[in-house]
Scaffold this motif. Structure first.
Motif, PDB file in Angstrom:
ATOM      1  N   ALA A  45       6.772  -3.280  13.164  1.00 29.68           N
ATOM      2  CA  ALA A  45       8.021  -4.268  13.733  1.00 29.68           C
ATOM      3  C   ALA A  45       8.747  -4.566  12.423  1.00 29.68           C
ATOM      4  CB  ALA A  45       7.837  -5.312  13.880  1.00 29.68           C
ATOM      5  N   GLY A  46       8.361  -4.050  11.166  1.00 25.79           N
ATOM      6  CA  GLY A  46       9.413  -3.876  10.249  1.00 25.79           C
ATOM      7  C   GLY A  46       9.663  -6.041   9.009  1.00 25.79           C
ATOM      8  N   ALA A  47       8.154  -6.212   9.551  1.00 24.27           N
ATOM      9  CA  ALA A  47       7.437  -7.288   9.011  1.00 24.27           C
ATOM     10  C   ALA A  47       7.335  -7.567   7.671  1.00 24.27           C
ATOM     11  CB  ALA A  47       6.074  -8.245   9.741  1.00 24.27           C
ATOM     12  N   PHE A  48       7.373  -5.957   7.317  1.00 23.00           N
ATOM     13  CA  PHE A  48       6.500  -6.215   5.231  1.00 23.00           C
ATOM     14  C   PHE A  48       8.219  -6.163   4.319  1.00 23.00           C
ATOM     15  CE2 PHE A  48       2.931  -5.282   7.530  1.00 23.00           C
ATOM     16  CZ  PHE A  48       2.205  -5.639   7.235  1.00 23.00           C
ATOM     17  N   ARG A  49       7.896  -6.309   3.588  1.00 19.18           N
ATOM     18  CA  ARG A  49       8.809  -6.112   2.806  1.00 19.18           C
ATOM     19  C   ARG A  49       9.180  -4.630   2.321  1.00 19.18           C
ATOM     20  NH1 ARG A  49       9.650  -4.823  -3.132  1.00 19.18           N
ATOM     21  NH2 ARG A  49      11.674  -5.593  -3.946  1.00 19.18           N
ATOM     22  N   SER A  50       8.731  -3.260   2.254  1.00 20.96           N
ATOM     23  CA  SER A  50       8.718  -2.474   2.017  1.00 20.96           C
ATOM     24  C   SER A  50       7.876  -1.674   3.629  1.00 20.96           C
ATOM     25  CB  SER A  50       8.501  -2.009   0.899  1.00 20.96           C
ATOM     26  OG  SER A  50       8.706  -0.638   0.969  1.00 20.96           O
ATOM     27  N   ARG A  51       8.138  -1.376   4.247  1.00 22.03           N
ATOM     28  CA  ARG A  51       7.687  -0.510   6.122  1.00 22.03           C
ATOM     29  C   ARG A  51       6.481   1.132   4.453  1.00 22.03           C
ATOM     30  NH1 ARG A  51       8.602   4.217   9.121  1.00 22.03           N
ATOM     31  NH2 ARG A  51       7.918   3.242  10.889  1.00 22.03           N
ATOM     32  N   ARG A  52       7.313   1.581   3.302  1.00 21.99           N
ATOM     33  CA  ARG A  52       6.861   2.449   3.199  1.00 21.99           C
ATOM     34  C   ARG A  52       5.716   2.298   2.710  1.00 21.99           C
ATOM     35  NH1 ARG A  52       9.191   6.456  -1.738  1.00 21.99           N
ATOM     36  NH2 ARG A  52       7.653   7.571  -1.583  1.00 21.99           N
ATOM     37  N   ALA A  53       6.011   1.026   1.414  1.00 13.78           N
ATOM     38  CA  ALA A  53       4.907   0.377   0.677  1.00 13.78           C
ATOM     39  C   ALA A  53       3.297   0.166   1.518  1.00 13.78           C
ATOM     40  CB  ALA A  53       5.193   0.177  -0.916  1.00 13.78           C
ATOM     41  N   ALA A  54       3.677  -0.303   2.178  1.00  5.71           N
ATOM     42  CA  ALA A  54       3.027  -1.268   3.348  1.00  5.71           C
ATOM     43  C   ALA A  54       2.200  -0.222   4.515  1.00  5.71           C
ATOM     44  CB  ALA A  54       3.026  -2.016   4.740  1.00  5.71           C
ATOM     45  N   ALA A  55       2.570   0.932   4.448  1.00  6.64           N
ATOM     46  CA  ALA A  55       2.180   2.094   5.371  1.00  6.64           C
ATOM     47  C   ALA A  55       1.177   2.650   4.049  1.00  6.64           C
ATOM     48  CB  ALA A  55       2.835   2.624   5.665  1.00  6.64           C
ATOM     49  N   GLU A  56       1.390   3.232   3.000  1.00  9.39           N
ATOM     50  CA  GLU A  56       1.184   4.074   2.101  1.00  9.39           C
ATOM     51  C   GLU A  56      -0.302   3.251   1.405  1.00  9.39           C
ATOM     52  OE1 GLU A  56       0.784   6.755  -0.839  1.00  9.39           O
ATOM     53  OE2 GLU A  56       2.950   6.708   0.263  1.00  9.39           O
ATOM     54  N   LEU A  57      -0.199   2.129   1.455  1.00  7.63           N
ATOM     55  CA  LEU A  57      -1.015   1.107   1.074  1.00  7.63           C
ATOM     56  C   LEU A  57      -2.274   1.505   1.862  1.00  7.63           C
ATOM     57  CD1 LEU A  57      -2.547  -0.691  -0.786  1.00  7.63           C
ATOM     58  CD2 LEU A  57      -1.158  -2.795   0.136  1.00  7.63           C
ATOM     59  N   ASP A  58      -1.717   0.635   3.210  1.00  5.53           N
ATOM     60  CA  ASP A  58      -2.577   0.862   4.653  1.00  5.53           C
ATOM     61  C   ASP A  58      -4.119   1.886   4.970  1.00  5.53           C
ATOM     62  OD1 ASP A  58      -3.539  -0.325   7.067  1.00  5.53           O
ATOM     63  OD2 ASP A  58      -2.891   1.209   7.581  1.00  5.53           O
ATOM     64  N   VAL A  59      -2.851   3.145   4.515  1.00  7.69           N
ATOM     65  CA  VAL A  59      -3.935   4.530   4.491  1.00  7.69           C
ATOM     66  C   VAL A  59      -4.733   4.828   3.891  1.00  7.69           C
ATOM     67  CG1 VAL A  59      -3.504   6.871   4.876  1.00  7.69           C
ATOM     68  CG2 VAL A  59      -1.922   5.722   5.892  1.00  7.69           C
TER      69      VAL A  59
END
Length: 221
Positions: A45-59
């Motif tokens: 939903a784009g709730a984070f400043r950086s979609r890529r960074a948030a996904a990278e960290l989560d994984v």
């Protein structure tokens, strides 16, 4: 939802289907699955400043837990922070709430700092670029912690303050664990070019988090 998060969710759902519900790892896995689903929705939903960074960290974060599961399933020693949960996962006198908090303690206290460091390296960025999204993910975790305590705490809503479980779970907080993880991350980043010192710090954090986990899993039956 990002493909990497989809893979993580599939692994966690597979574990949920395979493990007995009362198993200590299963209890934590259910909690973590719920958190990961929520983070995944927010990333999409784009709730984070950086979609890529948030996904990278989560994984990267989730993979450390899943690696510990794989190590234990193969009869190998997982990191010290995870050993109490895997060793006591079937103990009849340990409450589900204890299993959940012990898993969160291991994952936040040890794995999070390492996942943050790995994410910075992978993206070629500095810690300050992740700080905002770190706190946004923290908001999700705090909400989940409140639900965990409400849903898994046995007995009446107001337990006697002298009850051992009340005393035990009141001695650990997610906020303190998150603050410690961020401090560990900053320290690891500062000494990233000093492998011997880095290894020593990681080992000491691992051991201390494992000791806390063992206390959280004190049998109370």
């Amino acid at each position: 939802m990002p493909a990497g998060i989809d893979w993580v969710l599939a692994r966690m759902r597979g574990l949920e289907a395979a493990l007995p519900p009362r198993d200590g790892v299963a209890v934590f896995n259910r909690v973590y699955l719920t958190v990961t689903e929520e983070v995944g929705h927010r990333v999409s939903a784009g709730a984070f400043r950086s979609r890529r960074a948030a996904a990278e960290l989560d994984v990267r974060f989730a993979k450390r837990y899943l690696h510990a599961v794989d190590q234990a399933s193969k009869g190998r020693r997982p990191p010290a922070c995870w050993r109490p949960l895997f060793q006591l996962r079937g103990h009849p006198a340990v409450q589900p709430l204890q299993f959940a908090l012990a898993g969160i303690n291991a994952h936040i206290g040890h794995d999070l700092a390492l996942a943050l460091t790995d994410t910075c390296r992978a993206l070629g960025t500095e810690p300050r670029a992740l700080e905002g999204d770190f706190h946004r993910i923290g908001e999700v975790l705090v909400t989940m912690e409140e639900r965990i305590r409400e849903e898994l705490m046995p007995g009446p809503d107001l337990l006697d303050v002298a009850d051992p479980l009340t005393h035990l779970v009141g001695s650990w907080t997610l906020e303190a664990a998150r603050n410690a993880a961020w401090a560990s991350f900053r320290a690891l980043w500062a000494i990233r070019e000093l492998p011997d010192l880095t290894e020593e710090l990681v080992d000491r954090v691992d051991a201390s988090v494992g000791m806390i986990g063992r206390c959280l899993l004190t049998p109370l039956g």
